[in-house]
Design an enzyme around this catalytic site. Sequence first.
Site, PDB file in Angstrom:
ATOM      1  N   ARG A  37       0.843  -1.192   0.000  1.00 20.85           N
ATOM      2  CA  ARG A  37       0.000   0.000   0.000  1.00 20.85           C
ATOM      3  C   ARG A  37       0.880   1.244   0.000  1.00 20.85           C
ATOM      4  O   ARG A  37       1.926   1.289   0.650  1.00 20.85           O
ATOM      5  CB  ARG A  37      -0.900   0.034   1.235  1.00 20.85           C
ATOM      6  CG  ARG A  37      -2.139  -0.845   1.109  1.00 20.85           C
ATOM      7  CD  ARG A  37      -3.139  -0.286   0.080  1.00 20.85           C
ATOM      8  NE  ARG A  37      -4.312  -1.113  -0.033  1.00 20.85           N
ATOM      9  CZ  ARG A  37      -4.473  -2.100  -0.929  1.00 20.85           C
ATOM     10  NH1 ARG A  37      -3.520  -2.385  -1.797  1.00 20.85           N
ATOM     11  NH2 ARG A  37      -5.586  -2.784  -0.962  1.00 20.85           N
ATOM     12  N   HIS A  67      -0.902   0.807  -9.961  1.00 23.77           N
ATOM     13  CA  HIS A  67      -1.654  -0.092  -9.070  1.00 23.77           C
ATOM     14  C   HIS A  67      -2.354  -1.194  -9.879  1.00 23.77           C
ATOM     15  O   HIS A  67      -3.555  -1.436  -9.708  1.00 23.77           O
ATOM     16  CB  HIS A  67      -2.680   0.698  -8.232  1.00 23.77           C
ATOM     17  CG  HIS A  67      -3.133  -0.052  -6.994  1.00 23.77           C
ATOM     18  ND1 HIS A  67      -3.439   0.546  -5.813  1.00 23.77           N
ATOM     19  CD2 HIS A  67      -3.334  -1.381  -6.775  1.00 23.77           C
ATOM     20  CE1 HIS A  67      -3.808  -0.360  -4.918  1.00 23.77           C
ATOM     21  NE2 HIS A  67      -3.755  -1.551  -5.490  1.00 23.77           N
TER      22      HIS A  67
HETATM   23  P1  NDP Z   1      -1.796 -11.386   4.305  1.00 22.82           P
HETATM   24  O1  NDP Z   1      -2.743 -10.912   5.341  1.00 22.82           O
HETATM   25  O2  NDP Z   1      -1.884 -12.803   3.846  1.00 22.82           O
HETATM   26  O3  NDP Z   1      -0.297 -11.154   4.827  1.00 22.82           O
HETATM   27  C1  NDP Z   1       0.123  -9.994   5.450  1.00 22.82           C
HETATM   28  C2  NDP Z   1       1.545 -10.190   5.956  1.00 22.82           C
HETATM   29  O4  NDP Z   1       2.012  -8.951   6.489  1.00 22.82           O
HETATM   30  C3  NDP Z   1       1.633 -11.226   7.094  1.00 22.82           C
HETATM   31  O5  NDP Z   1       2.804 -11.979   6.986  1.00 22.82           O
HETATM   32  C4  NDP Z   1       1.700 -10.326   8.332  1.00 22.82           C
HETATM   33  O6  NDP Z   1       2.364 -10.891   9.451  1.00 22.82           O
HETATM   34  C5  NDP Z   1       2.507  -9.173   7.805  1.00 22.82           C
HETATM   35  N1  NDP Z   1       2.303  -7.994   8.649  1.00 22.82           N
HETATM   36  C6  NDP Z   1       1.169  -7.305   8.878  1.00 22.82           C
HETATM   37  N2  NDP Z   1       1.382  -6.296   9.737  1.00 22.82           N
HETATM   38  C7  NDP Z   1       2.683  -6.363  10.064  1.00 22.82           C
HETATM   39  C8  NDP Z   1       3.512  -5.592  10.922  1.00 22.82           C
HETATM   40  N3  NDP Z   1       3.027  -4.560  11.628  1.00 22.82           N
HETATM   41  N4  NDP Z   1       4.807  -5.937  11.019  1.00 22.82           N
HETATM   42  C9  NDP Z   1       5.296  -6.993  10.327  1.00 22.82           C
HETATM   43  N5  NDP Z   1       4.567  -7.769   9.498  1.00 22.82           N
HETATM   44  C10 NDP Z   1       3.272  -7.441   9.372  1.00 22.82           C
HETATM   45  O7  NDP Z   1      -1.924 -10.387   3.082  1.00 22.82           O
HETATM   46  P2  NDP Z   1      -1.628 -10.662   1.517  1.00 22.82           P
HETATM   47  O8  NDP Z   1      -0.292 -11.268   1.388  1.00 22.82           O
HETATM   48  O9  NDP Z   1      -2.777 -11.353   0.905  1.00 22.82           O
HETATM   49  O10 NDP Z   1      -1.643  -9.155   0.953  1.00 22.82           O
HETATM   50  C11 NDP Z   1      -0.759  -8.181   1.461  1.00 22.82           C
HETATM   51  C12 NDP Z   1      -1.178  -6.798   0.988  1.00 22.82           C
HETATM   52  O11 NDP Z   1      -0.883  -6.625  -0.386  1.00 22.82           O
HETATM   53  C13 NDP Z   1      -2.683  -6.491   1.062  1.00 22.82           C
HETATM   54  O12 NDP Z   1      -3.075  -6.169   2.379  1.00 22.82           O
HETATM   55  C14 NDP Z   1      -2.810  -5.324   0.121  1.00 22.82           C
HETATM   56  O13 NDP Z   1      -2.608  -4.111   0.818  1.00 22.82           O
HETATM   57  C15 NDP Z   1      -1.669  -5.536  -0.875  1.00 22.82           C
HETATM   58  N6  NDP Z   1      -2.161  -5.858  -2.215  1.00 22.82           N
HETATM   59  C16 NDP Z   1      -1.829  -5.046  -3.256  1.00 22.82           C
HETATM   60  C17 NDP Z   1      -2.240  -5.338  -4.536  1.00 22.82           C
HETATM   61  C18 NDP Z   1      -1.844  -4.484  -5.681  1.00 22.82           C
HETATM   62  O14 NDP Z   1      -2.443  -4.586  -6.749  1.00 22.82           O
HETATM   63  N7  NDP Z   1      -0.849  -3.632  -5.533  1.00 22.82           N
HETATM   64  C19 NDP Z   1      -3.066  -6.519  -4.824  1.00 22.82           C
HETATM   65  C20 NDP Z   1      -3.348  -7.314  -3.668  1.00 22.82           C
HETATM   66  C21 NDP Z   1      -2.905  -6.983  -2.419  1.00 22.82           C
HETATM   67  P3  NDP Z   1       1.806 -12.202  10.195  1.00 22.82           P
HETATM   68  O15 NDP Z   1       2.059 -13.319   9.214  1.00 22.82           O
HETATM   69  O16 NDP Z   1       2.607 -12.313  11.406  1.00 22.82           O
HETATM   70  O17 NDP Z   1       0.335 -11.967  10.415  1.00 22.82           O
HETATM   71  C1  OXD Z   2      -5.981  -5.433  -3.437  1.00 22.76           C
HETATM   72  C2  OXD Z   2      -5.539  -4.448  -4.432  1.00 22.76           C
HETATM   73  O1  OXD Z   2      -5.857  -5.187  -2.239  1.00 22.76           O
HETATM   74  O2  OXD Z   2      -5.819  -4.636  -5.631  1.00 22.76           O
HETATM   75  O3  OXD Z   2      -6.448  -6.516  -3.851  1.00 22.76           O
HETATM   76  O4  OXD Z   2      -4.887  -3.460  -4.077  1.00 22.76           O
END
Ligand code: NDP
Ligand code: OXD
Length: 319
Positions: A234, A282
């Site tokens: 993000r 994005h």
């Molecule tokens: P998940 O919820 O599966 O994974 C999130 C990861 O981030 C976990 O490993 C989590 O740790 C870690 N995390 C969260 N908060 C913290 C913190 N404060 N410190 C350290 N680690 C942290 O999410 P996804 O992998 O499915 O997606 C990740 C993000 O990608 C989405 O939330 C979205 O914002 C972004 N995204 C962007 C897209 C784009 O088109 N650019 C498309 C899709 C998603 P833990 O394992 O310990 O919980």
């Molecule tokens: C998502 C994105 O969160 O597209 O899936 O950003």
Amino acid sequence: MPAKSPILVDLKFPPESVARALDAAFADRGSINLADPANKGADLSHVEYALLWKPDADLFQRAPNLKVIFSGGAGVDSMMSIADLPDIPMVRFVDRSLTTRMSEWVVMQCLMHLRDIHGHFSNQRLHAWVPQHGPEAADVTIGIMGLGVLGCDAAAKLKVMGFNVIGWSRTKKHIEGMETFDAAELDAFLAHTDILVGLLPLTPETTGIYNSSLFSRLRSNGPLGKPVFINAGRGKSQVQADIATAIRSGVLGGASLDVFSVEPLAADDPLWDLENVIVTPHDSAVSEEKALMRHVEEQIARFERGEPLQHLVDRNRGY
Ligand code: NDP
Ligand code: OXD
């Protein structure tokens, strides 16, 4: 048998493809697509399910009887910040096609920086024949921040390309063949990282986490000369002025950014023109409408059979 509740849809996606996917998926229960002007003032009081992406702030007042909210994307930050968000289950979008697309983008960006695509493009424009002898993938350590669905898939695919991959997450992960670090071990993780890949959700803890201080702690004498920053999580997790400063001052040797603190990125933003900065709008992993509807159908079927919903958002963690 009582009539099935229609699904309320408020997705800020191209309306024609949403309408087509909705017709195919929810013929039996019907849908109320807020992108259709005919539904502008529609009565939403009876609706039980909503599929939303960046919903309007008053939506939850208009639909007070929702039982489940489905996010149109993997990230739910735009929903978490709504004051009237009801305390009901929220399911995020997790799907093979989205995960695969993200990994394609991450691997592509890492390879472009490894093979100095920026230098090659510049030479091509000059009609200059300048073979390069850079490092190979195995010489380079990629550090992934966020080892969730997307981070883990990207890690596996980067390893297939031969990169050394390490990862950082809030809680410690045990992943075969990969060194992992937990939240308290950020400095050690950064000190090993040549290419930093951000795949974190946006929460209060991750807001502004990619900043000058963090960039200065990346490995500065690695095989690429200077570290590289890649972010597809993000935009509000990055301090954009700090990225520009780090590129100009040589703290970072390059960057690939798919997300921005304000989208679309302003036409006069310096990031567009900075040396070795790759900007994508994005679109690293867009939600494919048919896959999204299929996922919602599956989850509603589970819910109505009394089975647990999958991919639930933890309200306390914020993702
Ligand atoms: P998940 O919820 O599966 O994974 C999130 C990861 O981030 C976990 O490993 C989590 O740790 C870690 N995390 C969260 N908060 C913290 C913190 N404060 N410190 C350290 N680690 C942290 O999410 P996804 O992998 O499915 O997606 C990740 C993000 O990608 C989405 O939330 C979205 O914002 C972004 N995204 C962007 C897209 C784009 O088109 N650019 C498309 C899709 C998603 P833990 O394992 O310990 O919980
Ligand atoms: C998502 C994105 O969160 O597209 O899936 O950003």
